[in-house]
Scaffold this active site. Structure first.
Site, mmCIF file in Angstrom:
data_model
loop_
_atom_site.group_PDB
_atom_site.id
_atom_site.type_symbol
_atom_site.label_atom_id
_atom_site.label_comp_id
_atom_site.label_asym_id
_atom_site.label_seq_id
_atom_site.Cartn_x
_atom_site.Cartn_y
_atom_site.Cartn_z
ATOM 1 N N HIS A 161 31.723 1.917 -11.587
ATOM 2 C CA HIS A 161 33.144 1.799 -11.919
ATOM 3 C C HIS A 161 33.973 2.745 -11.060
ATOM 4 O O HIS A 161 33.601 3.906 -10.857
ATOM 5 C CB HIS A 161 33.371 2.090 -13.399
ATOM 6 N N GLU A 164 35.063 6.323 -12.133
ATOM 7 C CA GLU A 164 33.977 7.168 -12.617
ATOM 8 C C GLU A 164 33.226 7.819 -11.445
ATOM 9 O O GLU A 164 32.017 8.048 -11.495
ATOM 10 C CB GLU A 164 33.022 6.332 -13.481
ATOM 11 N N HIS A 306 27.470 6.659 -15.819
ATOM 12 C CA HIS A 306 28.866 6.306 -16.032
ATOM 13 C C HIS A 306 29.562 7.496 -16.674
ATOM 14 O O HIS A 306 28.951 8.532 -16.926
ATOM 15 C CB HIS A 306 28.971 5.077 -16.958
ATOM 16 N N GLU A 365 26.325 8.053 -20.234
ATOM 17 C CA GLU A 365 27.769 8.291 -20.182
ATOM 18 C C GLU A 365 28.021 9.796 -20.112
ATOM 19 O O GLU A 365 27.886 10.520 -21.097
ATOM 20 C CB GLU A 365 28.455 7.693 -21.410
#
Length: 395
Positions: A161, A164, A306, A365
């Site tokens: 992404h 990110e 991420h 994450e």
């Protein structure tokens, strides 16, 4: 550093002389037959750089050796000179073992900075392999770095992404620290990285989405075609903080054939800064490159980095193998991140990997806050994630 082969030199002798594991020396020279070294041939010596030194009045090799703490034999190996015929003003090369930082991590990565740093690392530490696995929509290379020779094959990627990209910095910092640790023979958190090298084959793709990352970190592209496209998708706004997609508005982590139709039906139906799964699974070159890499390399496990949330997603539709839980519990222990088995989400990279290969796959994450996370969090995030990198040796 480059070493010119002199009479009597063998890989075994060079390995001992420079205190380098023999296999690492061989791996740093993939196109050289270790049993067929020829006088005058040039080989790469990993973990070393050279410093030029000009002979001063009164210098002897012993004096130079003592001053720079370099064995005379090592100096002679790097310089086929007569030790009794040193002349003032002549230059010699001093082999210096790399034991300190080569890169700095004080700002977010752009693609050009990533490429520059990757080229520097592969030139400084030739035992890593750098290759292009595909190209982005804007024709930027997507790079994979490989290092190690173990039976355990682990893949880690970042920047699926656009907003990110701190994940790219985390991966590059680990790669850098790993290489410096191998060179200096200093462990990382008590882990001997030579053992890691021997037992783990690591694949890293630091930046899956280079076009999107550059949109966030450099602004509008110069090419008129793509400038017009992203402005149209972003409602003419030049604030791209909410942009997760690739340059043509497709979310690359919604691109995989793992119940893709579910995501397609309930998410955006046209190109957008985020959450558009694309016109079909694997429609985007970046997603295709990653799928092809996985199919080629047959990894034992994959981790997609991420941001944000400090959680680790590790299951998909009950298809994950039993060992996936043992692994994620260790990841959680060393990072403090919370493991989450199931979530109502499909078509992601780790979902597809688990579905297709029935092997452990993880979406990690990193950090907390609102994307893009401020770069001031980088050091803290790196320290949290470092344990995850290292624990791939033990679980």
């Amino acid at each position: 550093m480059n070493l010119v082969i002199q009479p009597g030199m063998t890989y075994y002798r060079i390995s001992n002389l420079f205190n380098i594991p023999l296999q690492q020396l061989i791996n740093a020279n993939p196109y050289t037959d270790p049993n067929m070294l020829r006088i005058g041939q040039v080989v790469n010596i990993p973990h070393y750089d050279v410093q030029e030194y000009q002979i001063q009045q009164g210098d002897t090799l012993w004096i130079i050796s003592q001053r720079f703490q370099i064995p005379i034999e090592r100096i002679l190996a790097a310089n086929p000179v007569d030790p009794y015929q040193l002349r003032v003003g002549d230059g010699i090369l001093l082999p210096i073992r790399i034991d300190e930082a080569v890169l700095s991590f004080d700002q977010p990565y752009t693609f050009s900075k990533l490429e520059e740093d990757l080229f520097l690392l592969v030139n400084t530490f030739p035992l890593i392999t750098l290759r292009e696995i595909g190209r982005s929509v804007m024709n930027k290379p997507i790079y994979e770095v490989s290092i190690g020779e173990g039976d355990k094959h682990v893949h880690i990627n970042g920047s699926f992404h656009a907003n990110e990209s701190i994940t790219t910095s985390v991966i590059m910092r680990f790669l850098h620290d790993y290489l410096v640790s191998l060179s200096s023979n200093e462990p990382i958190r008590g882990v001997d990285m030579n053992t890691f090298y021997n037992e783990v084959t690591l694949s890293l793709v630091p930046m899956v989405n280079p076009d999107g990352v550059d949109l966030l970190n450099e602004g509008l592209p110069e090419e008129e075609e793509f400038r017009d496209l992203v402005l149209t998708i972003n409602n003419q706004s030049t604030n791209f903080n909410n942009w997760k997609a690739n340059i043509r508005g497709v979310d690359l982590n919604n691109q995989y054939p793992a119940n893709w139709e579910i995501e397609s039906n309930r998410k955006r139906q046209q190109p957008a800064p985020r959450d558009y799964p694309g016109p079909s699974p694997l429609s985007e070159p970046e997603a295709i490159a990653m799928a092809n890499l996985v199919e080629e390399k047959d990894f034992d496990r994959v981790l997609a980095f991420h941001t944000q949330g400090e959680v680790i997603y590790w299951g998909y539709e009950g298809l994950e193998p039993p060992e996936a839980q043992t692994i994620v519990e260790e990841y959680s222990r060393v990072s403090g991140y919370v493991p989450i088995r199931y979530v109502d989400s499909h078509a992601g990279f780790k979902d597809w990997f688990i579905q297709e290969y029935r092997r452990p796959g993880y979406t990690v994450e990193l950090g907390r806050g609102t994307n893009p996370l401020p770069f001031s969090q980088f050091n803290e995030i790196y320290e949290e994630s470092l344990g995850i990198f290292l624990s791939n040796l033990t679980v």
